[in-house]
Design an enzyme around this catalytic site. Structure first.
Site, PDB file in Angstrom:
ATOM      1  N   ARG A   1       0.819  -1.219   0.000  1.00 57.61           N
ATOM      2  CA  ARG A   1       0.000   0.000   0.000  1.00 57.61           C
ATOM      3  C   ARG A   1       0.850   1.264   0.000  1.00 57.61           C
ATOM      4  NH1 ARG A   1      -2.592  -3.685   3.043  1.00 57.61           N
ATOM      5  NH2 ARG A   1      -1.673  -2.831   4.918  1.00 57.61           N
TER       6      ARG A   1
ATOM      7  N   GLU B   1       8.990  -9.944  15.854  1.00 56.00           N
ATOM      8  CA  GLU B   1       8.739 -10.424  17.208  1.00 56.00           C
ATOM      9  C   GLU B   1       9.070 -11.913  17.333  1.00 56.00           C
ATOM     10  OE1 GLU B   1       5.179 -10.431  20.547  1.00 56.00           O
ATOM     11  OE2 GLU B   1       4.823  -9.539  18.587  1.00 56.00           O
TER      12      GLU B   1
END
Length: 171
Positions: free
Chosen positions: A58, A95
């Site tokens: 995007r 993460e």
């Protein structure tokens, strides 16, 4: 113009517990989209970029019309294996694991000034990785910009460049 009414919130996408901010509705509204592009151009213009660097995918929608408006070049940062030809990769920590982004080897010359763009700034991990990759090839990273910032995720804290955003969500 208030852009928030033109951004759709979709709960539990792409997984339960995530509230996704969808710019499809913003893109579909010509007046709001033009306002968005012009407001981002106004914020980015003072940095005088030679290139706008967009993060997949995007970010491409955000940076392409801005590059046209600012009369500067446009280049893409993509996930591993998506760009043709010789590329320069950068692997960064997530993460739980790692990811790799790439640019084409000749996309930016040492010393060129760039502004990095995406549609949304969340944790800042991908944006920070893009800044690092660009610096590794000698780019002068002037700033980062996004349409939306999720301030509660503190993504701008991971960036050592000015960050320009148009819409913020605090929770």
């Amino acid at each position: 113009m208030d852009l928030k009414p033109h951004i759709r919130s979709i709960p539990d996408f792409p997984k339960p517990g995530i509230l996704f901010y969808d710019i499809s509705t913003l893109l579909a509204h010509p007046v709001a989209w033009r306002h968005t592009v012009l407001q981002l151009a106004e914020r980015i213009r003072p940095f005088r970029p030679d290139r706008l660097v967009a993060i997949e995918s995007r970010g491409f929608l955000t940076a392409a019309p801005l590059a046209y408006e600012l009369q500067c070049g446009f280049l893409m940062v993509r996930k591993h294996g998506k760009l043709p030809g010789k590329v320069i990769p950068h692997t960064y920590a997530l993460e739980y694991g790692t990811d790799t982004i790439e640019i084409q080897h000749d996309a930016v010359r040492p010393g060129q000034s760039v502004v990095v763009l995406d549609d949304l700034l969340a944790t800042g991990g991908t944006m920070a990785a893009a800044v690092t990759l660009l610096r590794e090839v000698g780019a002068d990273v002037k700033a980062a910009a996004c349409i939306i910032e999720l301030t509660f995720l503190n993504g701008r804290d991971r960036l050592d460049v000015p960050v320009e955003t148009l819409v913020t969500y605090d929770s």
